[in-house]
Design a protein around this motif. Structure first.
Motif, PDB file in Angstrom:
ATOM      1  N   SER A 135       0.820  -1.206   0.000  1.00 29.69           N
ATOM      2  CA  SER A 135       0.000   0.000   0.000  1.00 29.69           C
ATOM      3  C   SER A 135       0.869   1.277   0.000  1.00 29.69           C
ATOM      4  CB  SER A 135      -0.939  -0.021   1.209  1.00 29.69           C
ATOM      5  OG  SER A 135      -1.897   0.985   1.079  1.00 29.69           O
ATOM      6  N   PRO A 136       1.706   1.417  -1.000  1.00 26.09           N
ATOM      7  CA  PRO A 136       2.632   2.553  -1.040  1.00 26.09           C
ATOM      8  C   PRO A 136       1.899   3.849  -1.347  1.00 26.09           C
ATOM      9  CG  PRO A 136       2.692   1.424  -3.131  1.00 26.09           C
ATOM     10  CD  PRO A 136       1.756   0.646  -2.258  1.00 26.09           C
ATOM     11  N   ARG A 137       2.552   4.945  -1.107  1.00 22.54           N
ATOM     12  CA  ARG A 137       1.961   6.215  -1.500  1.00 22.54           C
ATOM     13  C   ARG A 137       2.096   6.412  -3.009  1.00 22.54           C
ATOM     14  NH1 ARG A 137       3.757  10.509   2.715  1.00 22.54           N
ATOM     15  NH2 ARG A 137       2.722   9.061   4.114  1.00 22.54           N
ATOM     16  N   ILE A 138       3.225   5.955  -3.511  1.00 22.04           N
ATOM     17  CA  ILE A 138       3.472   6.129  -4.938  1.00 22.04           C
ATOM     18  C   ILE A 138       4.147   4.903  -5.557  1.00 22.04           C
ATOM     19  CG2 ILE A 138       5.583   7.469  -4.442  1.00 22.04           C
ATOM     20  CD1 ILE A 138       4.703   9.075  -7.065  1.00 22.04           C
ATOM     21  N   VAL A 139       3.662   4.551  -6.739  1.00 16.88           N
ATOM     22  CA  VAL A 139       4.227   3.434  -7.483  1.00 16.88           C
ATOM     23  C   VAL A 139       4.988   4.007  -8.671  1.00 16.88           C
ATOM     24  CG1 VAL A 139       3.722   1.298  -8.727  1.00 16.88           C
ATOM     25  CG2 VAL A 139       2.205   2.052  -6.889  1.00 16.88           C
ATOM     26  N   VAL A 140       6.228   3.593  -8.827  1.00 18.58           N
ATOM     27  CA  VAL A 140       7.031   4.090  -9.939  1.00 18.58           C
ATOM     28  C   VAL A 140       7.265   2.970 -10.937  1.00 18.58           C
ATOM     29  CG1 VAL A 140       9.143   5.282 -10.606  1.00 18.58           C
ATOM     30  CG2 VAL A 140       8.189   5.617  -8.320  1.00 18.58           C
ATOM     31  N   CYS A 141       6.724   3.133 -12.136  1.00 23.16           N
ATOM     32  CA  CYS A 141       6.929   2.146 -13.181  1.00 23.16           C
ATOM     33  C   CYS A 141       8.226   2.466 -13.896  1.00 23.16           C
ATOM     34  CB  CYS A 141       5.777   2.174 -14.170  1.00 23.16           C
ATOM     35  SG  CYS A 141       4.205   1.776 -13.410  1.00 23.16           S
TER      36      CYS A 141
ATOM     37  N   ARG B  93       4.883   9.672 -24.261  1.00 23.66           N
ATOM     38  CA  ARG B  93       3.905  10.743 -24.099  1.00 23.66           C
ATOM     39  C   ARG B  93       3.639  11.081 -22.633  1.00 23.66           C
ATOM     40  NH1 ARG B  93      -1.071   9.273 -27.523  1.00 23.66           N
ATOM     41  NH2 ARG B  93       0.585   8.737 -28.968  1.00 23.66           N
ATOM     42  N   HIS B  94       3.688  10.083 -21.772  1.00 20.60           N
ATOM     43  CA  HIS B  94       3.200  10.293 -20.398  1.00 20.60           C
ATOM     44  C   HIS B  94       4.257  10.101 -19.315  1.00 20.60           C
ATOM     45  CE1 HIS B  94      -0.819  10.738 -21.935  1.00 20.60           C
ATOM     46  NE2 HIS B  94      -0.742   9.583 -22.545  1.00 20.60           N
ATOM     47  N   ARG B  95       5.512  10.143 -19.710  1.00 16.37           N
ATOM     48  CA  ARG B  95       6.587  10.028 -18.724  1.00 16.37           C
ATOM     49  C   ARG B  95       6.457  11.124 -17.667  1.00 16.37           C
ATOM     50  NH1 ARG B  95      13.100  10.154 -19.919  1.00 16.37           N
ATOM     51  NH2 ARG B  95      13.735  10.218 -17.710  1.00 16.37           N
ATOM     52  N   GLY B  96       6.574  10.731 -16.398  1.00 13.48           N
ATOM     53  CA  GLY B  96       6.549  11.707 -15.312  1.00 13.48           C
ATOM     54  C   GLY B  96       5.176  12.228 -14.930  1.00 13.48           C
TER      55      GLY B  96
ATOM     56  N   ALA C  67       5.325   6.949 -14.309  1.00  9.72           N
ATOM     57  CA  ALA C  67       6.203   6.106 -15.125  1.00  9.72           C
ATOM     58  C   ALA C  67       7.427   6.888 -15.569  1.00  9.72           C
ATOM     59  CB  ALA C  67       5.450   5.577 -16.338  1.00  9.72           C
ATOM     60  N   THR C  68       8.563   6.213 -15.516  1.00 14.50           N
ATOM     61  CA  THR C  68       9.787   6.800 -16.051  1.00 14.50           C
ATOM     62  C   THR C  68      10.489   5.721 -16.879  1.00 14.50           C
ATOM     63  OG1 THR C  68      11.857   7.946 -15.513  1.00 14.50           O
ATOM     64  CG2 THR C  68      11.117   6.278 -13.938  1.00 14.50           C
ATOM     65  N   VAL C  69      11.685   6.032 -17.340  1.00 14.70           N
ATOM     66  CA  VAL C  69      12.392   5.072 -18.182  1.00 14.70           C
ATOM     67  C   VAL C  69      12.906   3.889 -17.365  1.00 14.70           C
ATOM     68  CG1 VAL C  69      13.134   6.756 -19.898  1.00 14.70           C
ATOM     69  CG2 VAL C  69      14.575   6.327 -17.884  1.00 14.70           C
TER      70      VAL C  69
END
Ligand code: URA
Ligand code: SF4
Length: 214
Positions: free
Chosen positions: A132-138, A156-159, A180-182
């Motif tokens: 249950s994280p605050r933020i998920v980073v793909c 198109r939607h990075r960051g 999402a980032t690289v």
């Protein structure tokens, strides 16, 4: 194969989940890989990172992001002032997929297909539920598409920040932000003369994440 669903226990205890994942046969990838590489990190993490799938070294070690991509990832976390020990790190797919060039021993990473990502998704959702994280980073398109749909375009939607709603199709009772980032590997594979700039941009994304999580 019908996916990982029937292997995922009801429990949201991370040790129980990772133990159960060792014998998952939700898709064919368990056949050739050495072992399941489940997520690792602190259960109380506010940040959860999701990569694509374990690589050669992760498959041997049984730990996510310990090979070359992992070392770059560690350096980027350092530069962004994020302590990896306080995060949870996992992958969209838990088994290493690879090919071998004829007669060669070296195992060459092969991108998981859509069916494999979907098959493995119950594990990812269980981890999400457990942490249950605050933020998920793909990290990269595979992870982003696993959580945000196959139509997601990283270029198109990075960051950009998305909300996985509590009433969304993920079927759990809390919500979190997804960014999402690289993928760190994309920086290693990219042209040498652009590596530094790509690395800095990655660190910049991680700094935004750090601020969102705090
Ligand atoms: N690449 C990934 O996506 N995950 C790992 O764990 C290692 C390399
Ligand atoms: Fe199960 Fe995922 Fe491994 Fe496929 S890749 S066998 S779904 S853990």
């Amino acid at each position: 194969h019908i996916g990982a669903e029937r292997f995922v226990p009801d429990s949201r205890d991370l040790d129980k989940l990772s133990t159960a994942a060792r014998v998952c046969r939700g898709c064919d990838l368990y056949r050739d890989a050495d072992q399941t590489v489940f997520g690792a990190g602190s259960p109380g993490s506010t940040i959860m990172f999701v990569g694509e799938q374990p690589g050669d070294q992760e498959d041997r070690a049984g730990e996510p992001f310990v090979g070359p991509a992992g070392r770059l990832f560690d350096r980027a976390l350092d530069a962004a002032d994020i302590d990896r020990e306080t995060t949870y790190v996992t992958n969209a797919v838990k088994h290493f997929k690879f090919t071998r060039a004829a007669g060669q021993k070296r195992r060459i990473h092969e991108k998981p297909n859509c069916g494999e990502v979907i098959a493995c998704r119950p594990w990812l959702l269980a981890e999400l539920d457990a942490i249950s994280p605050r933020i998920v980073v793909c990290l990269g398109a595979t992870a982003a598409q696993a959580l945000l749909g196959t139509g997601f375009r990283l270029t198109r939607h990075r960051g950009e920040r998305f909300d996985l709603g509590a009433d969304g199709d993920l079927g759990h009772d809390h919500s979190e932000s997804v960014v999402a980032t690289v993928h760190p590997s994309s920086i290693l594979r990219g042209p040498t003369d652009q590596r530094e700039r790509a690395f800095d941009a990655f660190v910049e994304d991680l700094r935004v994440v750090r601020d969102l999580a705090s």
